[in-house]
Write an enzyme that holds these catalytic residues in place. Sequence first.
Site, PDB file in Angstrom:
ATOM      1  NE  ARG A   3      -7.348   4.818   2.184  1.00  0.00           N
ATOM      2  CZ  ARG A   3      -8.458   4.344   2.667  1.00  0.00           C
ATOM      3  NH1 ARG A   3      -9.736   4.010   3.390  1.00  0.00           N
ATOM      4  NH2 ARG A   3      -8.333   2.895   3.342  1.00  0.00           N
TER       5      ARG A   3
ATOM      6  CE1 TYR B 242     -12.903  -8.037   1.061  1.00  0.00           C
ATOM      7  CE2 TYR B 242     -11.217  -9.467   0.355  1.00  0.00           C
ATOM      8  CZ  TYR B 242     -11.685  -8.181   1.285  1.00  0.00           C
ATOM      9  OH  TYR B 242     -11.211  -7.773   1.690  1.00  0.00           O
TER      10      TYR B 242
ATOM     11  NE  ARG C 121     -10.366   6.352  -3.612  1.00  0.00           N
ATOM     12  CZ  ARG C 121     -11.621   5.964  -3.721  1.00  0.00           C
ATOM     13  NH1 ARG C 121     -12.231   6.660  -4.679  1.00  0.00           N
ATOM     14  NH2 ARG C 121     -12.142   5.450  -3.252  1.00  0.00           N
TER      15      ARG C 121
ATOM     16  NE  ARG D 177      -4.534  -1.417  -0.019  1.00  0.00           N
ATOM     17  CZ  ARG D 177      -5.457  -1.627   0.970  1.00  0.00           C
ATOM     18  NH1 ARG D 177      -6.327  -0.914   1.433  1.00  0.00           N
ATOM     19  NH2 ARG D 177      -6.072  -2.849  -0.298  1.00  0.00           N
TER      20      ARG D 177
ATOM     21  CG  ASP E 282      -8.716  -3.746  -4.234  1.00  0.00           C
ATOM     22  OD1 ASP E 282      -8.127  -2.924  -3.944  1.00  0.00           O
ATOM     23  OD2 ASP E 282      -9.176  -4.855  -4.368  1.00  0.00           O
TER      24      ASP E 282
HETATM   25  O1  CP3 Z   1       0.514   0.417  -3.061  1.00  0.00           O
HETATM   26  C1  CP3 Z   1      -0.225  -0.971  -3.238  1.00  0.00           C
HETATM   27  O2  CP3 Z   1      -0.414  -1.596  -2.012  1.00  0.00           O
HETATM   28  C2  CP3 Z   1      -0.553  -0.628  -4.833  1.00  0.00           C
HETATM   29  C3  CP3 Z   1      -1.705  -1.089  -4.364  1.00  0.00           C
HETATM   30  C4  CP3 Z   1      -3.006  -2.187  -3.681  1.00  0.00           C
HETATM   31  C5  CP3 Z   1      -4.188  -2.044  -3.251  1.00  0.00           C
HETATM   32  N1  CP3 Z   1      -4.831  -2.858  -3.132  1.00  0.00           N
HETATM   33  C6  CP3 Z   1      -5.335  -1.049  -3.755  1.00  0.00           C
HETATM   34  C7  CP3 Z   1      -6.236   0.356  -2.763  1.00  0.00           C
HETATM   35  C8  CP3 Z   1      -2.946  -3.460  -2.899  1.00  0.00           C
HETATM   36  C9  CP3 Z   1      -2.395  -4.170  -2.808  1.00  0.00           C
HETATM   37  C10 CP3 Z   1      -4.462  -4.011  -2.761  1.00  0.00           C
HETATM   38  C11 CP3 Z   1      -4.966  -5.408  -2.161  1.00  0.00           C
HETATM   39  C12 CP3 Z   1      -6.028  -5.492  -1.419  1.00  0.00           C
HETATM   40  N2  CP3 Z   1      -7.011  -5.123  -1.757  1.00  0.00           N
HETATM   41  C13 CP3 Z   1      -5.871  -6.365  -0.538  1.00  0.00           C
HETATM   42  C14 CP3 Z   1      -4.997  -7.414  -0.173  1.00  0.00           C
HETATM   43  C15 CP3 Z   1      -3.478  -6.671   1.078  1.00  0.00           C
HETATM   44  C16 CP3 Z   1      -4.630  -6.553   2.195  1.00  0.00           C
HETATM   45  O3  CP3 Z   1      -5.565  -4.762   2.459  1.00  0.00           O
HETATM   46  O4  CP3 Z   1      -4.571  -7.538   2.731  1.00  0.00           O
HETATM   47  C17 CP3 Z   1      -6.963  -6.865  -0.677  1.00  0.00           C
HETATM   48  C18 CP3 Z   1      -7.615  -7.687   0.890  1.00  0.00           C
HETATM   49  C19 CP3 Z   1      -8.316  -6.220  -1.255  1.00  0.00           C
HETATM   50  C20 CP3 Z   1      -9.499  -5.333  -1.335  1.00  0.00           C
HETATM   51  C21 CP3 Z   1      -9.289  -3.613  -0.724  1.00  0.00           C
HETATM   52  N3  CP3 Z   1      -9.676  -2.675  -1.206  1.00  0.00           N
HETATM   53  C22 CP3 Z   1     -10.033  -3.708   0.582  1.00  0.00           C
HETATM   54  C23 CP3 Z   1     -10.385  -4.236   1.814  1.00  0.00           C
HETATM   55  C24 CP3 Z   1     -10.028  -1.859   0.108  1.00  0.00           C
HETATM   56  C25 CP3 Z   1     -10.799  -0.969   1.647  1.00  0.00           C
HETATM   57  C26 CP3 Z   1     -10.337  -1.073   2.300  1.00  0.00           C
HETATM   58  C27 CP3 Z   1      -9.543   0.243   2.532  1.00  0.00           C
HETATM   59  O5  CP3 Z   1      -8.421   0.050   3.308  1.00  0.00           O
HETATM   60  O6  CP3 Z   1      -9.764   1.531   2.230  1.00  0.00           O
HETATM   61  C28 CP3 Z   1      -9.623  -1.330  -0.750  1.00  0.00           C
HETATM   62  C29 CP3 Z   1      -9.889  -0.743  -1.794  1.00  0.00           C
HETATM   63  C30 CP3 Z   1      -8.206   0.037  -2.063  1.00  0.00           C
HETATM   64  N4  CP3 Z   1      -7.633  -0.728  -2.322  1.00  0.00           N
HETATM   65  C31 CP3 Z   1      -7.278   1.374  -1.580  1.00  0.00           C
HETATM   66  C32 CP3 Z   1      -6.050   0.870  -2.390  1.00  0.00           C
HETATM   67  C33 CP3 Z   1      -5.810   2.234  -2.509  1.00  0.00           C
HETATM   68  C34 CP3 Z   1      -8.232   2.426  -0.825  1.00  0.00           C
HETATM   69  C35 CP3 Z   1      -8.967   3.065  -1.477  1.00  0.00           C
HETATM   70  C36 CP3 Z   1      -9.509   4.456  -1.227  1.00  0.00           C
HETATM   71  O7  CP3 Z   1      -8.683   5.559  -1.597  1.00  0.00           O
HETATM   72  O8  CP3 Z   1     -10.603   4.564  -1.159  1.00  0.00           O
END
Ligand code: CP3
Length: 335
Positions: free
Chosen positions: A26, A147, A35, A22, A72
Site C-alpha cells: 500500500r 488466524y 487495489r 511488503r 498472502d
Molecule cells: O510484498 C510482499 O511482501 C509480498 C506480499 C505479502 C503480503 N502478505 C501481501 C499483503 C506477504 C509476504 C504477506 C505475508 C503476510 N500476510 C504475513 C506475514 C508477514 C507479517 O506481516 O507478519 C501475515 C501475518 C499476513 C496476514 C495479513 N495479510 C494481514 C495481517 C493483513 C492485513 C494487515 C495489513 O497490513 O493490511 C494482510 C493483507 C495484506 N497482505 C496486504 C498486502 C499488501 C494489505 C492488503 C490491502 O491492500 O489492504
Amino acid sequence: MSKITNCLIKKDTSCIPVWFMRQAGRYLPEFREIRSKNPNFIKLCLNSDLSSEITLQPLDRFDLDAAIIFSDILMVPYGLGQTVEFIKGKGPKLSEFNMKVFLENKEDNFTKKLNPVYQAITKTRKKLSREKSLISFIGAPWTLIVYMMGLRQDKKKINLENIKKDFKRDVVLEKLNKFLCLHIKNQMNAGADVVQIFDSWAGIIPDDEINDYCFTPNKKLVDYCKKINLPVVCFPKGIGVNYKKFLEIVKPHGINIDYDIDPKWAKDNLKNVCLQGGMDPKILFEDEKKINLEVDKYLDNFRNTPYIFNLGHGLLPETNPDILAKIINRVKSYK
Ligand code: CP3
C-alpha cells in the site's frame, strides 16, 4: 545463481543484496490504484496477471535484488476451505474453523484452488532477469493456526485453552505440514528460487510450548526445503533470545531478525547462517540523517558476514517510496 541464493547457499560476503518485506503493497501509489479497483483481496491474489504486475511494481522503481510474489500467507487457509476476508482497519477475518472439513482436504483440490498463484510465479519469472531472485513464501503452522482458529483477539497473550476442544495438535500440525510442503513445491516448480517462512506470531507462544509449536514445525519445513534443494529463510518474529535456540535446532540457510534483536547480539550469537533484515520499519519515518545512521549501523555491524539487507518487519503503508530509493542506493554503494 542469483545474488541472494549466492549469499544464502555459498555464504558469499562480497555483496549485500537488498529487498524489503511488503515491498509490493500500500505504500506504492501504483499498488493503491490497482487495489482500489479490486476490493476483494483474495480475488486479487488469484488474478495472476494483476498479481504478477503488482509483484514487479517495486522492481520497476528500485534496484532490488528480489521480487517477492504478491500473495498472502492466508491463501493456504483459503486453499484448505476457509473463507478469508480483509476488513478495513481490522485485519483478516476467516470463517469458523471446522476440523472435519480441514481433515478432509485433498492435495489435488488444494493445488487446483491455488493454481493462479503458481501461474503468477511463472509469469513473473519470465519477466525477471536471472540475477534477481523470485521469493515465494508460506506462513508457519503456528501463525496460520492463530488466524485459522481466530486466536488473535488479544495481541499480547494467547490462551491455548481457547483452542477448540476437538483440536488435536499433532494431527493439525501434521496436516498443515503436508499442505505447506505441497505449496512450497508448487511454488518452486512454478519458478520460485527461494522460500521465506513467516512465523509472525511466534513471539506469543508460551515458553513451554515453543518447541512443539515453533521449533519442530519450522524444522520439518526447512528439512523439506533442503531435500528439494530450495534455499529457505525463516522469520520467527518476536522470540528474543530464543533466536539462538531456533537456529541451532532448525538450521535454515537464512534467518530474518526482527527489530527487537540487537544486531550486535545477532552477529555474536547467530553463526553459520545468512542473516537478513533487522531495521525497524518505523525508522523510515525519521529524517534522512537518522535513517542513514541506522542503515550504517546494520551495514557496519554485518560487514564480512553473509547479510541480506531488509527490515525487522514489513514496510508500513505510510512509508515514502523515495526514502526506499535512497536506502537502496546507500546499501549498494556501501564499501
Ligand atoms: O510484498 C510482499 O511482501 C509480498 C506480499 C505479502 C503480503 N502478505 C501481501 C499483503 C506477504 C509476504 C504477506 C505475508 C503476510 N500476510 C504475513 C506475514 C508477514 C507479517 O506481516 O507478519 C501475515 C501475518 C499476513 C496476514 C495479513 N495479510 C494481514 C495481517 C493483513 C492485513 C494487515 C495489513 O497490513 O493490511 C494482510 C493483507 C495484506 N497482505 C496486504 C498486502 C499488501 C494489505 C492488503 C490491502 O491492500 O489492504
